[in-house]
Design an enzyme around this catalytic site. Sequence first.
Site, PDB file in Angstrom:
ATOM      1  N   LYS A 145     -24.937  33.554 -20.225  1.00 35.23           N
ATOM      2  CA  LYS A 145     -23.563  33.871 -20.618  1.00 35.23           C
ATOM      3  C   LYS A 145     -23.538  34.455 -22.033  1.00 35.23           C
ATOM      4  O   LYS A 145     -22.856  35.446 -22.289  1.00 35.23           O
ATOM      5  CB  LYS A 145     -22.692  32.611 -20.524  1.00 35.23           C
ATOM      6  CG  LYS A 145     -22.476  32.140 -19.088  1.00 35.23           C
ATOM      7  CD  LYS A 145     -21.907  30.718 -18.991  1.00 35.23           C
ATOM      8  CE  LYS A 145     -21.884  30.235 -17.539  1.00 35.23           C
ATOM      9  NZ  LYS A 145     -21.523  28.798 -17.409  1.00 35.23           N
ATOM     10  N   ASP A 151     -12.614  29.599 -19.366  1.00 38.65           N
ATOM     11  CA  ASP A 151     -13.435  29.196 -18.217  1.00 38.65           C
ATOM     12  C   ASP A 151     -12.569  28.509 -17.142  1.00 38.65           C
ATOM     13  O   ASP A 151     -13.061  28.208 -16.051  1.00 38.65           O
ATOM     14  CB  ASP A 151     -14.528  28.231 -18.704  1.00 38.65           C
ATOM     15  CG  ASP A 151     -15.699  28.121 -17.734  1.00 38.65           C
ATOM     16  OD1 ASP A 151     -15.950  29.089 -16.984  1.00 38.65           O
ATOM     17  OD2 ASP A 151     -16.346  27.059 -17.723  1.00 38.65           O
ATOM     18  N   GLN A 194     -20.377  23.707 -21.193  1.00 41.53           N
ATOM     19  CA  GLN A 194     -21.248  23.802 -20.019  1.00 41.53           C
ATOM     20  C   GLN A 194     -21.285  22.483 -19.248  1.00 41.53           C
ATOM     21  O   GLN A 194     -21.563  21.436 -19.815  1.00 41.53           O
ATOM     22  CB  GLN A 194     -22.667  24.224 -20.444  1.00 41.53           C
ATOM     23  CG  GLN A 194     -23.632  24.410 -19.291  1.00 41.53           C
ATOM     24  CD  GLN A 194     -23.231  25.550 -18.348  1.00 41.53           C
ATOM     25  OE1 GLN A 194     -22.833  26.622 -18.791  1.00 41.53           O
ATOM     26  NE2 GLN A 194     -23.311  25.316 -17.038  1.00 41.53           N
TER      27      GLN A 194
END
Lengths: 281, 281
Positions: free
Chosen positions: B54, B121, B98
């Site tokens: 990413k 996200d 994450q």
Amino acid sequence: MADKLILDGKIVSNEVKMKLKDRVDKLADIGITPCLATILVGEDPSSETYVKMKGNACEKLGIISKRIHLSADITTDTLLQTISELNEDDGVHGILLQHPVPDHIDERCAFESIAIEKDVDGVTSLGYGQTAFGFGVYPSCTPAAIMQIIDYFDIQVEGKNAVVVGRSPILGKPVSALLLNRNATVTTCHSYTENLELHLSQADIVVAAVGKPNFIQGSWLKEGAVVIDAGYNKGNVGDVDYESCYKKASAITPVPGGVGPVTISMLLKHTVESAERTVKI
Amino acid sequence: MADKLILDGKIVSNEVKMKLKDRVDKLADIGITPCLATILVGEDPSSETYVKMKGNACEKLGIISKRIHLSADITTDTLLQTISELNEDDGVHGILLQHPVPDHIDERCAFESIAIEKDVDGVTSLGYGQTAFGFGVYPSCTPAAIMQIIDYFDIQVEGKNAVVVGRSPILGKPVSALLLNRNATVTTCHSYTENLELHLSQADIVVAAVGKPNFIQGSWLKEGAVVIDAGYNKGNVGDVDYESCYKKASAITPVPGGVGPVTISMLLKHTVESAERTVKI
């Protein structure tokens, strides 16, 4: 086949209220009276009736009903200001903005401004998201009522096919989420659904939340389906064609006297819970 | 029958990135560089790889990748403090925590603490609720990628039966919501679903998000179904048994090279949009 079951909402509602009465008494012992603020904007007669019913139900249980009636020509900003003051007011445990507000007001914006801890009517997107993720405390009241009825009558949800007809933010979407969280396989149908009858013919549980009088026909149902009618239309009729659906169903909610009375009880329950949470904090 | 369509995610992803490049350049002209902060907790090798991918994708496009690596033994409070600082930092436009974090950390609490305007996200319950209500700006990235693929290849959604297998907060639930908002009739299936094959046999669109390698069999599908494989399992395989499903489907995403690459592009897109919004405000 088991006996046909009429899912009588008044029985459920009375039980809920009886238990709440004890909780209200306990709060009174420590000097707290739960308070629900209702906001009515304009002069719509149905809305006036609904707000009055809710207020009266509060008072009957010993909950303070703080009734705010604003004129139809207020601005969105004035409404937001009113909500903001109620958000800040420690004496208010729940806030209900009666839907619909006049067209020139941004209703969604007003709903969203209700503090999550006072959103006892379950109208905010945050409340919905928390409910869908499994940790919401005040789901929208009609979906909460449906689950209360299901639990009271011990209807199995896990693994069942549930078909929800309707997808509004306060009814179709949250009841789909609650059924999914209880491990039903959930299909959400709506005006664009191409083969509603096929979906209904496979449904163990049908929730009608479509706003069309007598819409759901018994011939569309699977034999023995559980039918929950969350509709309430002019002339005191639901979204379900009761006569034909009664024949096919193993259990069915009547209209009136089904989901409706339990919905108000859920509002009271959430308000009491909100008052209880102010003590625990 | 129309030709079989391979839904190549790399093509979609490249197009998205090309358009984003222009937008990043325009932001540069006014002195703004989009910045995505990634937080990795602990030493899980897969997570390290994902975060690196990413970050690299950001940098390739001219987005700043602010990489924060915390040790596995931090507390939830430390993580919340880190997120709070990033929330306050005007130079940061997006925050990605994450998944998964070590077991002793309250991951949900950490997700929820991400400011909605930086939740690129799409992990917060508020972001999910807004998405489900139709006004969310950053849906969870994999669902957003699925819709991007569907749109790129001009796949009809309205009125179609969509079956989503899986109900996680970042995949099954939000993709169900997005498909519903586009007027599909949506069925959400999961581990308690009793007749998955029946549901799949009626699906025009299948989204596999179940986390079981090669799970969905071609024999379960309707002839001509559109098959979207959002799974990614060890050994570089998806949730769909590609060979048998390929034969039945009219269109299918491969794994790898399907949903995966588009997912990262959605993360970049949301980060750029967040930077753009700081200008518009």
